[in-house]
Design a protein around this motif. Structure first.
Motif, PDB file in Angstrom:
ATOM      1  N   ASN B   8       0.266  -1.201   0.283  1.00 37.84           N
ATOM      2  CA  ASN B   8      -0.174   0.435   0.185  1.00 37.84           C
ATOM      3  C   ASN B   8       0.940   1.370  -0.011  1.00 37.84           C
ATOM      4  N   LYS B   9       2.566   1.424   0.198  1.00 36.25           N
ATOM      5  CA  LYS B   9       3.077   2.442   0.608  1.00 36.25           C
ATOM      6  C   LYS B   9       3.302   2.545  -1.268  1.00 36.25           C
ATOM      7  N   VAL B  10       3.660   1.901  -1.803  1.00 39.23           N
ATOM      8  CA  VAL B  10       4.021   1.973  -3.405  1.00 39.23           C
ATOM      9  C   VAL B  10       2.879   2.124  -3.980  1.00 39.23           C
ATOM     10  N   LEU B  11       1.373   1.766  -3.280  1.00 38.87           N
ATOM     11  CA  LEU B  11       0.613   1.605  -4.256  1.00 38.87           C
ATOM     12  C   LEU B  11      -0.392   2.810  -4.080  1.00 38.87           C
ATOM     13  N   SER B  12      -0.052   4.338  -3.515  1.00 38.92           N
ATOM     14  CA  SER B  12      -0.285   4.893  -3.008  1.00 38.92           C
ATOM     15  C   SER B  12      -2.132   5.543  -3.273  1.00 38.92           C
ATOM     16  N   LEU B  13      -2.656   5.870  -2.730  1.00 36.82           N
ATOM     17  CA  LEU B  13      -4.128   7.024  -3.676  1.00 36.82           C
ATOM     18  C   LEU B  13      -3.338   8.247  -4.633  1.00 36.82           C
ATOM     19  N   VAL B  43      -8.113  -0.132  -2.904  1.00 46.74           N
ATOM     20  CA  VAL B  43      -8.967   0.062  -3.720  1.00 46.74           C
ATOM     21  C   VAL B  43      -9.692   1.630  -3.570  1.00 46.74           C
ATOM     22  N   PRO B  44      -9.153   3.068  -3.932  1.00 40.75           N
ATOM     23  CA  PRO B  44     -10.092   3.889  -2.730  1.00 40.75           C
ATOM     24  C   PRO B  44     -11.280   3.626  -3.036  1.00 40.75           C
ATOM     25  N   ASN B  45     -12.212   3.563  -3.961  1.00 41.85           N
ATOM     26  CA  ASN B  45     -13.818   3.064  -4.262  1.00 41.85           C
ATOM     27  C   ASN B  45     -14.936   2.248  -4.860  1.00 41.85           C
ATOM     28  N   PHE B  46     -15.380   2.503  -5.333  1.00 47.72           N
ATOM     29  CA  PHE B  46     -16.175   1.127  -6.565  1.00 47.72           C
ATOM     30  C   PHE B  46     -15.448   1.006  -7.821  1.00 47.72           C
ATOM     31  N   LYS B  47     -15.278   2.110  -8.054  1.00 45.33           N
ATOM     32  CA  LYS B  47     -14.800   2.708  -9.377  1.00 45.33           C
ATOM     33  C   LYS B  47     -13.570   1.866  -9.573  1.00 45.33           C
ATOM     34  N   GLY B  48     -12.857   2.575  -8.370  1.00 47.76           N
ATOM     35  CA  GLY B  48     -11.584   1.695  -8.814  1.00 47.76           C
ATOM     36  C   GLY B  48     -11.360   0.111  -8.882  1.00 47.76           C
ATOM     37  N   MET B  49     -11.937  -0.482  -7.901  1.00 49.32           N
ATOM     38  CA  MET B  49     -13.008  -2.140  -8.007  1.00 49.32           C
ATOM     39  C   MET B  49     -12.422  -2.677  -8.911  1.00 49.32           C
ATOM     40  N   GLN B  50     -14.332  -1.795 -10.167  1.00 49.74           N
ATOM     41  CA  GLN B  50     -13.787  -2.316 -11.065  1.00 49.74           C
ATOM     42  C   GLN B  50     -12.932  -2.416 -12.346  1.00 49.74           C
ATOM     43  N   ASN B  51     -12.151  -0.962 -12.013  1.00 51.86           N
ATOM     44  CA  ASN B  51     -11.265  -0.902 -12.803  1.00 51.86           C
ATOM     45  C   ASN B  51      -9.899  -1.969 -12.810  1.00 51.86           C
ATOM     46  N   PHE B  52      -9.727  -2.863 -11.604  1.00 47.21           N
ATOM     47  CA  PHE B  52      -9.211  -2.925 -10.592  1.00 47.21           C
ATOM     48  C   PHE B  52      -9.424  -4.154 -11.459  1.00 47.21           C
ATOM     49  N   LEU B  53     -10.838  -5.048 -11.493  1.00 45.58           N
ATOM     50  CA  LEU B  53     -11.300  -6.791 -11.654  1.00 45.58           C
ATOM     51  C   LEU B  53     -10.883  -6.453 -12.855  1.00 45.58           C
ATOM     52  N   LEU B 154     -16.478   3.579   5.816  1.00 48.58           N
ATOM     53  CA  LEU B 154     -17.054   2.035   5.693  1.00 48.58           C
ATOM     54  C   LEU B 154     -17.767   1.923   4.509  1.00 48.58           C
ATOM     55  N   GLU B 155     -19.012   2.692   4.590  1.00 50.29           N
ATOM     56  CA  GLU B 155     -20.396   1.748   3.970  1.00 50.29           C
ATOM     57  C   GLU B 155     -19.802   1.724   2.607  1.00 50.29           C
ATOM     58  N   ARG B 156     -18.935   2.787   2.589  1.00 49.63           N
ATOM     59  CA  ARG B 156     -18.273   2.861   0.978  1.00 49.63           C
ATOM     60  C   ARG B 156     -17.213   1.362   1.226  1.00 49.63           C
ATOM     61  N   CYS B 157     -16.943   0.826   1.825  1.00 51.92           N
ATOM     62  CA  CYS B 157     -16.599  -0.381   1.530  1.00 51.92           C
ATOM     63  C   CYS B 157     -17.064  -1.581   1.221  1.00 51.92           C
ATOM     64  N   ARG B 158     -18.546  -1.699   2.050  1.00 54.34           N
ATOM     65  CA  ARG B 158     -19.215  -2.574   1.633  1.00 54.34           C
ATOM     66  C   ARG B 158     -19.794  -2.668   0.472  1.00 54.34           C
ATOM     67  N   PRO B 159     -19.810  -2.017  -0.952  1.00 51.52           N
ATOM     68  CA  PRO B 159     -20.010  -2.835  -2.133  1.00 51.52           C
ATOM     69  C   PRO B 159     -18.694  -2.947  -2.913  1.00 51.52           C
ATOM     70  N   ILE B 160     -18.108  -2.659  -1.779  1.00 60.39           N
ATOM     71  CA  ILE B 160     -16.562  -3.113  -2.734  1.00 60.39           C
ATOM     72  C   ILE B 160     -16.112  -4.577  -2.127  1.00 60.39           C
ATOM     73  N   VAL B 161     -16.469  -4.891  -0.946  1.00 55.00           N
ATOM     74  CA  VAL B 161     -15.643  -6.276  -0.366  1.00 55.00           C
ATOM     75  C   VAL B 161     -16.998  -7.357  -0.572  1.00 55.00           C
ATOM     76  N   SER B 162     -18.510  -7.117  -1.345  1.00 53.63           N
ATOM     77  CA  SER B 162     -18.725  -7.944  -1.741  1.00 53.63           C
ATOM     78  C   SER B 162     -18.565  -7.984  -2.900  1.00 53.63           C
ATOM     79  N   LEU B 163     -18.169  -6.942  -3.829  1.00 52.42           N
ATOM     80  CA  LEU B 163     -17.806  -7.518  -4.892  1.00 52.42           C
ATOM     81  C   LEU B 163     -17.409  -8.655  -5.109  1.00 52.42           C
ATOM     82  N   ALA B 164     -15.951  -8.330  -4.500  1.00 54.10           N
ATOM     83  CA  ALA B 164     -14.250  -8.377  -4.029  1.00 54.10           C
ATOM     84  C   ALA B 164     -14.748  -9.937  -3.821  1.00 54.10           C
TER      85      ALA B 164
END
Lengths: 338, 338
Positions: B8-13, B43-53, B154-164
């Protein structure tokens, strides 16, 4: 709880000419300090002890039979020599790096001072001189460091201790490479360390500092060493632990010492120091890091860690060396952001 | 016992463009390694998770429904890109700093390799992708770091965790400033940390790393925090501890974690890292120092600390940063004097 500056690092064997100069300066111009200071001098042999006594006693107005540390024979502090201007936030009351501050062991003193805003500031009268004698836990290191066997080095110590004690001078013994030797490796016999320590105490040493010169010490090895020392009948109060942070384990090991009743730890502001006979050895554990740790555990050291951090930055700069204290740098960063 | 590199230190925001590039490089040219590697992406947000996937799944020959880490869907490793020549003593098999090596958690793999002298060398097939989600223990840090309240983050995390989790991707939660906050000070409520940690685990996070971002943590505070976490019903196996050595206390704190049953500790080779939101913060505790400590206590990490020391020196040099590992430098000094 005692924290000792590593005076021996500054006044090393290679620097005896400078050491004599430092001694004469301290005797002639004792710095003012808010608490009494113990100056610790490495004495390599009997001749060195005689030279030390001559210098100390010739500076005493009572002549060469005066007990050097007696408060009944005060030496009035002469005008101090010019000193560098204090850094931002400093009050000019830092101890020099060749001093040992240990409020628990010093006689209390509230002598008259020329600065009314510093209550309890001491004169030179209540300062204390002590001498240090070095031995080593391995034959190879003893040979390299003192050019004699362990047994021979102990026999050399005996008349020095006797002479020092006859003049009421405190004696501190050291056992180097007690947790690892650059020549013989990491398996140093803890029973040998205990035997040497006991011999130094029996001679009359007031305290023995058991030193992890190479930083090879680990928590289990520190535990094993203390067990051997205690089994040899040595009390925690007669021991100090001296850790180098070469492998980053100094605080972990110090906590083991604390848990075993040790209350005196050597350290060096800014992590200054090293060892000419131990390649790659860094300085003693930084005083700032140790004090931060001890305070976090509820210990009372009498040390203002923020002031200590300022001293560490100042002396490192003066010496052109990197400040090797993590806590010191972090505290200064925090203070500067306020 | 797990040691995690601070990916996470290398791949910072601040470096999400680079992060995407790194991801694409790793997917396109997975480095060979003697053990499977877990790559951890912030993964900073849901969009980031989608891009990652999208990136991960488009690199898979089975298309977007392929389980990314399944050994049944191997991706043959293509020719790797040119890499710098190995340093003296290196074998070219070091993991990059963006990797996480954790032999306890990886499926074992003995895939065919092109170097017969390296038994058990893995291909990319058995590597694993995991994602990291950041939360914070104080409102002020949450606001500064993620621009929202703790509850919102925490509410932003919830859909990201579900998708992952729907794609069998391992999720690692972080709770920053759990032992001290640059804005709110050193008294962070351990019960708040426990509540956030429990929420992340209930969402489906596989593990939560409780992070002493500022290095303000001390042994008693670490003890108190772990007590609060356990009282909230959280098991040691679901926790990791993440210490920064800013005040030099990281190993002392890690030992407290060990004594409380924690077996996963974050660290960073050469002590790389820092925190843009925590002034004066240095890197994570150096992997070399931590591994040296764990080994000294009888722990088994599967890590060759001498090789790790070489990696630390190499990557520090590549990045033009000082090597901040004490054990690393000491080990290299010892090796060079042999």
């Amino acid at each position: 709880m005692g924290i000792r500056a590593a005076a021996n690092k500054v006044l090393s064997l290679q620097q005896m000419a400078n050491s004599a100069e430092v001694l004469n300066d301290l005797l002639g111009y004792p710095p003012l300090a808010p608490v009494p200071i113990a100056y610790n001098f490495l004495v390599p042999n009997f001749k060195g002890m005689q030279n030390f006594l001559n210098a100390v006693e010739s500076s005493s107005p009572e002549g060469d039979s005066a007990p050097i540390t007696s408060p009944e024979n005060p030496t009035a502090p002469p005008t101090p020599p010019p000193s560098p201007p204090p850094e931002k936030g400093e009050t000019g009351e830092q101890a020099p790096i060749t001093s040992t501050e240990d409020p628990n062991e010093m006689p209390s003193s509230t002598s008259d001072v020329d600065d009314p805003v510093q209550p309890g500031k001491s004169s030179a009268a209540s300062n204390q001189m002590e001498v240090s004698l070095f031995t080593a836990a391995t034959e190879a290191f003893s040979k390299a460091n003192t050019n004699c066997s362990i047994a021979e080095s102990l026999e050399r110590c005996r008349p020095i201790v006797s002479l020092a004690k006859s003049r009421n001078i405190r004696v501190r013994g050291y056992v180097s490479v007690a947790l690892g030797c650059p020549y013989e490796g990491s398996d140093v016999d803890p029973h040998k360390v205990a035997e040497i320590t006991a011999t130094l105490l029996e001679m009359g040493a007031d305290e023995v500092s058991v030193a992890d010169t190479t930083g090879m010490g680990t928590a289990p090895k520190t535990q094993e060493l203390l067990k051997a020392l205690f089994a040899a009948g040595i009390a925690p109060k007669d021991l100090a632990l001296h850790f180098h942070d070469t492998y980053g384990q100094a605080l972990v090991n110090a906590v083991v010492g604390l848990e075993n009743g040790i209350r005196t730890f050597d350290s060096s502001v800014g992590g200054l120091g090293g060892c000419p006979y131990s390649k790659g050895a860094t300085g003693n554990v930084a005083t700032e890091d140790l004090v931060h740790c001890l305070h976090s555990l509820g210990g009372h050291t009498g040390i203002d860690v923020e002031k200590m951090a300022e001293i560490g930055a100042w002396i490192s700069k003066e010496l052109g060396r990197p400040n090797d204290s993590r806590a010191g740098k972090a505290i200064l960063a925090r203070l500067s952001s306020k």
